[in-house]
Design a protein around this motif. Sequence first.
Motif, PDB file in Angstrom:
ATOM      1  N   VAL A  63       0.854  -1.187   0.000  1.00  0.00           N
ATOM      2  CA  VAL A  63       0.000   0.000   0.000  1.00  0.00           C
ATOM      3  C   VAL A  63       0.893   1.241   0.000  1.00  0.00           C
ATOM      4  CG1 VAL A  63      -1.740   1.255   1.326  1.00  0.00           C
ATOM      5  CG2 VAL A  63      -1.784  -1.239   1.260  1.00  0.00           C
ATOM      6  N   PRO A  64       0.570   2.261  -0.786  1.00  0.00           N
ATOM      7  CA  PRO A  64       1.369   3.484  -0.768  1.00  0.00           C
ATOM      8  C   PRO A  64       1.372   4.120   0.629  1.00  0.00           C
ATOM      9  CG  PRO A  64      -0.148   3.499  -2.614  1.00  0.00           C
ATOM     10  CD  PRO A  64      -0.523   2.336  -1.753  1.00  0.00           C
ATOM     11  N   VAL A  65       2.557   4.535   1.063  1.00  0.00           N
ATOM     12  CA  VAL A  65       2.748   5.127   2.380  1.00  0.00           C
ATOM     13  C   VAL A  65       3.439   6.479   2.188  1.00  0.00           C
ATOM     14  CG1 VAL A  65       3.940   4.852   4.584  1.00  0.00           C
ATOM     15  CG2 VAL A  65       2.963   2.856   3.453  1.00  0.00           C
ATOM     16  N   ALA A  66       2.958   7.504   2.865  1.00  0.00           N
ATOM     17  CA  ALA A  66       3.570   8.831   2.797  1.00  0.00           C
ATOM     18  C   ALA A  66       4.866   8.833   3.602  1.00  0.00           C
ATOM     19  CB  ALA A  66       2.610   9.888   3.334  1.00  0.00           C
ATOM     20  N   LEU A  78       6.167  10.616  12.399  1.00  0.00           N
ATOM     21  CA  LEU A  78       6.421  11.975  12.888  1.00  0.00           C
ATOM     22  C   LEU A  78       5.161  12.563  13.513  1.00  0.00           C
ATOM     23  CD1 LEU A  78       8.475  13.268   9.828  1.00  0.00           C
ATOM     24  CD2 LEU A  78       9.330  12.233  11.941  1.00  0.00           C
ATOM     25  N   TYR A  79       4.043  12.278  12.875  1.00  0.00           N
ATOM     26  CA  TYR A  79       2.744  12.749  13.370  1.00  0.00           C
ATOM     27  C   TYR A  79       2.449  12.173  14.759  1.00  0.00           C
ATOM     28  CZ  TYR A  79      -2.336  13.720  12.981  1.00  0.00           C
ATOM     29  OH  TYR A  79      -3.617  14.149  13.169  1.00  0.00           O
ATOM     30  N   ILE A  80       2.693  10.885  14.938  1.00  0.00           N
ATOM     31  CA  ILE A  80       2.478  10.237  16.239  1.00  0.00           C
ATOM     32  C   ILE A  80       3.413  10.840  17.286  1.00  0.00           C
ATOM     33  CG2 ILE A  80       2.833   8.082  17.518  1.00  0.00           C
ATOM     34  CD1 ILE A  80       1.805   6.619  14.993  1.00  0.00           C
ATOM     35  N   ALA A  81       4.677  11.021  16.925  1.00  0.00           N
ATOM     36  CA  ALA A  81       5.646  11.580  17.876  1.00  0.00           C
ATOM     37  C   ALA A  81       5.218  12.964  18.344  1.00  0.00           C
ATOM     38  CB  ALA A  81       7.031  11.643  17.239  1.00  0.00           C
ATOM     39  N   HIS A  82       4.693  13.758  17.438  1.00  0.00           N
ATOM     40  CA  HIS A  82       4.268  15.119  17.792  1.00  0.00           C
ATOM     41  C   HIS A  82       2.927  15.125  18.530  1.00  0.00           C
ATOM     42  CE1 HIS A  82       3.945  19.448  17.470  1.00  0.00           C
ATOM     43  NE2 HIS A  82       2.785  19.330  16.861  1.00  0.00           N
ATOM     44  N   GLU A 108       2.255  19.384   8.621  1.00  0.00           N
ATOM     45  CA  GLU A 108       1.217  20.087   7.850  1.00  0.00           C
ATOM     46  C   GLU A 108       0.552  19.116   6.877  1.00  0.00           C
ATOM     47  OE1 GLU A 108       2.867  23.622   6.038  1.00  0.00           O
ATOM     48  OE2 GLU A 108       3.651  24.297   7.977  1.00  0.00           O
ATOM     49  N   PHE A 109       1.360  18.268   6.251  1.00  0.00           N
ATOM     50  CA  PHE A 109       0.819  17.239   5.355  1.00  0.00           C
ATOM     51  C   PHE A 109      -0.136  16.335   6.135  1.00  0.00           C
ATOM     52  CE2 PHE A 109       0.775  12.955   3.691  1.00  0.00           C
ATOM     53  CZ  PHE A 109       0.572  13.136   2.326  1.00  0.00           C
ATOM     54  N   ALA A 110       0.307  15.891   7.313  1.00  0.00           N
ATOM     55  CA  ALA A 110      -0.502  14.984   8.131  1.00  0.00           C
ATOM     56  C   ALA A 110      -1.828  15.628   8.515  1.00  0.00           C
ATOM     57  CB  ALA A 110       0.262  14.562   9.382  1.00  0.00           C
ATOM     58  N   GLU A 111      -1.801  16.896   8.872  1.00  0.00           N
ATOM     59  CA  GLU A 111      -3.045  17.593   9.228  1.00  0.00           C
ATOM     60  C   GLU A 111      -3.964  17.710   8.012  1.00  0.00           C
ATOM     61  OE1 GLU A 111      -4.288  18.562  12.133  1.00  0.00           O
ATOM     62  OE2 GLU A 111      -2.532  17.813  13.203  1.00  0.00           O
ATOM     63  N   THR A 112      -3.396  18.031   6.859  1.00  0.00           N
ATOM     64  CA  THR A 112      -4.181  18.175   5.636  1.00  0.00           C
ATOM     65  C   THR A 112      -4.752  16.836   5.186  1.00  0.00           C
ATOM     66  OG1 THR A 112      -2.816  20.048   4.973  1.00  0.00           O
ATOM     67  CG2 THR A 112      -4.090  18.976   3.239  1.00  0.00           C
ATOM     68  N   HIS A 113      -4.002  15.773   5.428  1.00  0.00           N
ATOM     69  CA  HIS A 113      -4.399  14.420   5.019  1.00  0.00           C
ATOM     70  C   HIS A 113      -4.715  13.587   6.264  1.00  0.00           C
ATOM     71  CE1 HIS A 113      -3.035  14.910   0.785  1.00  0.00           C
ATOM     72  NE2 HIS A 113      -2.243  15.807   1.335  1.00  0.00           N
ATOM     73  N   SER A 114      -5.456  14.161   7.191  1.00  0.00           N
ATOM     74  CA  SER A 114      -5.679  13.512   8.498  1.00  0.00           C
ATOM     75  C   SER A 114      -6.389  12.166   8.376  1.00  0.00           C
ATOM     76  CB  SER A 114      -6.442  14.443   9.435  1.00  0.00           C
ATOM     77  OG  SER A 114      -7.693  14.788   8.892  1.00  0.00           O
ATOM     78  N   GLU A 116      -6.209   9.997   5.924  1.00  0.00           N
ATOM     79  CA  GLU A 116      -5.193   9.052   5.450  1.00  0.00           C
ATOM     80  C   GLU A 116      -4.234   8.680   6.586  1.00  0.00           C
ATOM     81  OE1 GLU A 116      -1.253   9.377   2.647  1.00  0.00           O
ATOM     82  OE2 GLU A 116      -2.986  10.580   2.084  1.00  0.00           O
ATOM     83  N   MET A 117      -3.862   9.667   7.409  1.00  0.00           N
ATOM     84  CA  MET A 117      -2.946   9.400   8.524  1.00  0.00           C
ATOM     85  C   MET A 117      -3.579   8.449   9.529  1.00  0.00           C
ATOM     86  SD  MET A 117       0.014  10.806   8.196  1.00  0.00           S
ATOM     87  CE  MET A 117      -0.137  10.401   6.465  1.00  0.00           C
ATOM     88  N   GLU A 118      -4.847   8.660   9.826  1.00  0.00           N
ATOM     89  CA  GLU A 118      -5.521   7.792  10.806  1.00  0.00           C
ATOM     90  C   GLU A 118      -5.613   6.354  10.296  1.00  0.00           C
ATOM     91  OE1 GLU A 118      -5.946   8.677  13.864  1.00  0.00           O
ATOM     92  OE2 GLU A 118      -5.353  10.719  13.387  1.00  0.00           O
TER      93      GLU A 118
END
Length: 132
Positions: A63-66, A78-82, A108-114, A116-118
């Motif tokens: 699966v594609p991963v950012a 990085l999103y989890i760490a923050h 910022e990417f993670a917030e915009t693509h929340s 997908e991140m979840e």
Amino acid sequence: MSRYPLNLPDQLKKDAQEVAGNQGVSLNQLILWAVAEKVTELRRGLDDPRFPAVTYRRGAAGVPVAVLQGTGIRVSALYIAHRDWDLSVAEVAEQYGLGEDQVREALEFAETHSGEMEVAIAADREPTSGRG
């Protein structure tokens, strides 16, 4: 696997060797990652042009991963760490050996693509049968 001779300008090679060393990989592996990321980007067109430091590559499940370009570091990590560990941008940057600008862009990417991140975070937390 096939071999391909590659000529790099001296400074580019030195810079690439430094990045590879910082990432704990060989120059060959770094170049392989970079080419794979670029080819994947061009084929898929998934990359968000607002976030040039973030690209996609295939994860273990195909699966594609950012990830951050040239590092293989997942944006979700990085999103989890923050978010979950309450680390500052500077602390995340230090922990992962990144620049603060890279971390800010990833967040910022993670917030915009929340959404997908979840999904990515949930998939990483799912137990996989056959692990031992």
